[in-house]
Motif scaffolding. Structure first.
Motif, PDB file in Angstrom:
ATOM      1  N   THR A 115      -3.325   2.144  10.384  1.00 19.90           N
ATOM      2  CA  THR A 115      -3.158   3.587  10.550  1.00 19.90           C
ATOM      3  C   THR A 115      -2.073   4.118   9.633  1.00 19.90           C
ATOM      4  N   LYS A 116      -0.978   3.392   9.525  1.00 21.87           N
ATOM      5  CA  LYS A 116       0.116   3.825   8.648  1.00 21.87           C
ATOM      6  C   LYS A 116      -0.325   3.818   7.184  1.00 21.87           C
ATOM      7  N   MET A 117      -1.149   2.862   6.810  1.00 23.32           N
ATOM      8  CA  MET A 117      -1.662   2.800   5.438  1.00 23.32           C
ATOM      9  C   MET A 117      -2.565   3.987   5.135  1.00 23.32           C
ATOM     10  N   VAL A 118      -3.468   4.288   6.072  1.00 22.85           N
ATOM     11  CA  VAL A 118      -4.381   5.422   5.897  1.00 22.85           C
ATOM     12  C   VAL A 118      -3.589   6.719   5.784  1.00 22.85           C
ATOM     13  N   GLU A 119      -2.608   6.887   6.662  1.00 23.43           N
ATOM     14  CA  GLU A 119      -1.822   8.122   6.664  1.00 23.43           C
ATOM     15  C   GLU A 119      -1.019   8.268   5.381  1.00 23.43           C
ATOM     16  N   ALA A 120      -0.454   7.158   4.883  1.00 21.01           N
ATOM     17  CA  ALA A 120       0.338   7.217   3.651  1.00 21.01           C
ATOM     18  C   ALA A 120      -0.520   7.627   2.464  1.00 21.01           C
ATOM     19  N   CYS A 121      -1.726   7.085   2.391  1.00 19.38           N
ATOM     20  CA  CYS A 121      -2.608   7.429   1.275  1.00 19.38           C
ATOM     21  C   CYS A 121      -3.086   8.879   1.381  1.00 19.38           C
ATOM     22  N   LYS A 122      -3.311   9.348   2.590  1.00 15.01           N
ATOM     23  CA  LYS A 122      -3.697  10.754   2.767  1.00 15.01           C
ATOM     24  C   LYS A 122      -2.577  11.680   2.323  1.00 15.01           C
ATOM     25  N   ARG A 123      -1.342  11.361   2.712  1.00 14.01           N
ATOM     26  CA  ARG A 123      -0.206  12.197   2.308  1.00 14.01           C
ATOM     27  C   ARG A 123      -0.048  12.224   0.795  1.00 14.01           C
ATOM     28  N   ALA A 124      -0.304  11.068   0.161  1.00 12.75           N
ATOM     29  CA  ALA A 124      -0.154  10.978  -1.291  1.00 12.75           C
ATOM     30  C   ALA A 124      -1.350  11.537  -2.040  1.00 12.75           C
ATOM     31  N   GLY A 125      -2.432  11.797  -1.317  1.00 12.20           N
ATOM     32  CA  GLY A 125      -3.634  12.327  -1.955  1.00 12.20           C
ATOM     33  C   GLY A 125      -4.374  11.315  -2.799  1.00 12.20           C
ATOM     34  N   VAL A 126      -4.286  10.022  -2.416  1.00 14.47           N
ATOM     35  CA  VAL A 126      -4.983   8.972  -3.165  1.00 14.47           C
ATOM     36  C   VAL A 126      -5.946   8.243  -2.237  1.00 14.47           C
ATOM     37  N   PRO A 127      -7.055   7.724  -2.763  1.00 16.15           N
ATOM     38  CA  PRO A 127      -8.014   6.999  -1.919  1.00 16.15           C
ATOM     39  C   PRO A 127      -7.549   5.581  -1.603  1.00 16.15           C
ATOM     40  N   LEU A 128      -8.027   5.077  -0.476  1.00 13.76           N
ATOM     41  CA  LEU A 128      -7.737   3.718  -0.036  1.00 13.76           C
ATOM     42  C   LEU A 128      -9.059   3.011   0.234  1.00 13.76           C
ATOM     43  N   PHE A 129      -9.288   1.914  -0.477  1.00 15.12           N
ATOM     44  CA  PHE A 129     -10.499   1.115  -0.318  1.00 15.12           C
ATOM     45  C   PHE A 129     -10.111  -0.278   0.166  1.00 15.12           C
ATOM     46  N   THR A 181       0.827  -1.199   0.000  1.00 13.74           N
ATOM     47  CA  THR A 181       0.000   0.000   0.000  1.00 13.74           C
ATOM     48  C   THR A 181       0.862   1.251   0.000  1.00 13.74           C
ATOM     49  N   LEU A 182       1.908   1.246   0.820  1.00 13.03           N
ATOM     50  CA  LEU A 182       2.807   2.396   0.862  1.00 13.03           C
ATOM     51  C   LEU A 182       3.471   2.626  -0.497  1.00 13.03           C
ATOM     52  N   GLU A 183       3.841   1.549  -1.179  1.00 15.63           N
ATOM     53  CA  GLU A 183       4.500   1.671  -2.478  1.00 15.63           C
ATOM     54  C   GLU A 183       3.539   2.184  -3.553  1.00 15.63           C
ATOM     55  N   VAL A 184       2.303   1.677  -3.542  1.00 14.82           N
ATOM     56  CA  VAL A 184       1.317   2.128  -4.528  1.00 14.82           C
ATOM     57  C   VAL A 184       0.962   3.591  -4.280  1.00 14.82           C
ATOM     58  N   ALA A 185       0.778   3.954  -3.011  1.00  8.92           N
ATOM     59  CA  ALA A 185       0.463   5.341  -2.685  1.00  8.92           C
ATOM     60  C   ALA A 185       1.585   6.270  -3.120  1.00  8.92           C
ATOM     61  N   ALA A 186       2.821   5.845  -2.891  1.00  6.74           N
ATOM     62  CA  ALA A 186       3.966   6.673  -3.283  1.00  6.74           C
ATOM     63  C   ALA A 186       4.007   6.905  -4.786  1.00  6.74           C
ATOM     64  N   ALA A 187       3.436   5.963  -5.539  1.00  7.20           N
ATOM     65  CA  ALA A 187       3.364   6.106  -6.998  1.00  7.20           C
ATOM     66  C   ALA A 187       2.180   6.967  -7.425  1.00  7.20           C
ATOM     67  N   GLY A 188       1.378   7.422  -6.462  1.00  8.28           N
ATOM     68  CA  GLY A 188       0.252   8.291  -6.762  1.00  8.28           C
ATOM     69  C   GLY A 188      -0.960   7.581  -7.322  1.00  8.28           C
ATOM     70  N   LYS A 189      -1.099   6.288  -6.987  1.00 12.95           N
ATOM     71  CA  LYS A 189      -2.211   5.513  -7.531  1.00 12.95           C
ATOM     72  C   LYS A 189      -3.157   5.049  -6.419  1.00 12.95           C
ATOM     73  N   PRO A 190      -4.462   5.004  -6.694  1.00 12.40           N
ATOM     74  CA  PRO A 190      -5.425   4.513  -5.709  1.00 12.40           C
ATOM     75  C   PRO A 190      -5.192   3.048  -5.365  1.00 12.40           C
ATOM     76  N   VAL A 191      -5.581   2.687  -4.140  1.00 18.62           N
ATOM     77  CA  VAL A 191      -5.354   1.334  -3.624  1.00 18.62           C
ATOM     78  C   VAL A 191      -6.684   0.686  -3.248  1.00 18.62           C
ATOM     79  N   TYR A 192      -6.831  -0.582  -3.650  1.00 20.72           N
ATOM     80  CA  TYR A 192      -7.929  -1.437  -3.195  1.00 20.72           C
ATOM     81  C   TYR A 192      -7.256  -2.673  -2.611  1.00 20.72           C
ATOM     82  N   VAL A 193      -7.362  -2.876  -1.295  1.00 21.55           N
ATOM     83  CA  VAL A 193      -6.603  -3.924  -0.619  1.00 21.55           C
ATOM     84  C   VAL A 193      -7.546  -4.967  -0.031  1.00 21.55           C
TER      85      VAL A 193
END
Length: 336
Positions: A113-127, A89-101
């Motif tokens: 929590t770390k996954m949610v925070e990483a996606c928020k920082r990257a500005g991508v949604p996490l599902f 998730t951290l790697e996908v978020a860093a690439a600026g892409k949405p995540v469905y896990v």
């Protein structure tokens, strides 16, 4: 968070095209409207190539980094065991892409929590793939509750018993679901997460939770029985017992209200029964062939800005928090 992919068709890549993707989820990305599955990855190149060939997918990889970097992949579905959910998730978020896990979202609430925070920082949604939130029978249960069919809900009870499978009886070939390093625990995290997420969907967030766990059969190192109690912020009280070394399979959920009771199976499926002073009613809302497809459609719609997915990183993290509380004492004892 406001996020929209300016594309008519969302192009998906899958990391970890194992059994769960064969029927439950993979075809859903191909059959959902405005969705396409364009790439898959598995550490075994031969297995990745075979999956791609059988499912008519254009590209395959044996390196997750290459799939994540693929410019023709808009969003990534992570379908590996929970032990690698956070890192991918951290790697996908860093690439600026949405995540469905896949669910459970991770091994612990801290990882969530770390996954949610990483996606928020990257500005991508996490599902998260808590697909029961869009299954017809769970929507039926929600409609019955919201309509007042059983009055004010007082409490919910869930009981799940299952036999150990053949692999679990052979320590040389244990499935990942009972290896704590890969799964976070035993089958409790895999299956209780579905039920607890349904209850979060029906009754709202949990305010407090406790539990008791044990390893009774000693077939593996993880817990094989868990009982839990919790209280939703809405006031509904819940309890559960899950045991994975019994003689048979039993799945029963009761939602008891001031005017009636709803009974149904959270994991196995099957009909819904409603008992009130007026008698008994049955509802039969079968699952779709590809059970994740309705939720996948909501994710695609969300990414296109034409709908909302009901299962997010925030909602899924709440379920992991509840499971952490139920396993807290057991985990502390196991690591002493």
């Amino acid at each position: 968070m406001t996020f929209k992919l300016d594309r008519d068709t969302i192009r998906w890549g899958i990391i970890g095209c194992g059994d769960v993707t064969e029927v439950k989820s993979g075809p859903g990305f191909q059959k959902a409207t405005n969705s396409a599955l364009v790439a898959v990855m598995r550490r075994s190149g031969d297995k990745a190539a075979d999956y791609a060939k059988r499912h008519n997918i254009p590209r395959w990889y044996d390196d997750a980094a290459k799939l994540i970097a693929d410019p023709e992949v808009d969003a990534v579905y992570i379908a590996t065991p929970p032990g690698s959910h956070m890192q991918y998730t951290l790697e996908v978020a860093a690439a600026g892409k949405p995540v469905y896990v896949e669910k459970p979202m991770a091994r612990t609430h801290d990882e969530c929590t770390k996954m949610v925070e990483a996606c928020k920082r990257a500005g991508v949604p996490l599902f998260v793939a808590y697909y029961r939130r869009r299954l017809p029978r769970i929507l039926r249960v929600k409609q019955l509750i919201d309509s007042g069919a059983i009055g004010e809900v007082r409490f919910v009870q869930h009981t799940l018993f299952q036999r150990p499978n053949a692999q679990e009886k052979t320590r040389d070939a244990l499935p990942w679901r009972v290896i704590p390093e890969l799964a976070g625990g035993g089958r409790f995290l895999d299956l209780a997460s579905h039920a607890l997420d349904v209850f979060d969907y029906l009754f709202g967030p949990v305010a407090e939770a406790t539990g008791c766990a044990a390893n009774q059969a000693k077939l593996y190192d993880a817990e094989d029985i868990v009982t839990g109690n919790w209280v939703h912020q809405s006031g509904v009280i819940g309890s559960c017992t899950l045991c994975f070394t019994t003689f048979d399979r039993i799945d029963r959920c009761e939602i008891v209200g001031s005017k009636g009771v709803i009974t149904f199976q959270v994991i196995e499926g099957g009909p819904i029964e409603v008992w009130t002073a007026g008698g008994k009613q049955h509802y039969d809302d079968p699952n779709p062939l590809h059970v994740q497809q309705p939720l996948i459609q909501s994710v695609v719609d969300d990414l296109r800005g034409v709908g909302t997915c009901p299962s997010t990183g925030e909602s899924a993290a709440r379920t992991s928090w509840v499971m952490d509380r139920m396993l807290e004492e057991y985990r502390a004892g196991r690591h002493q």
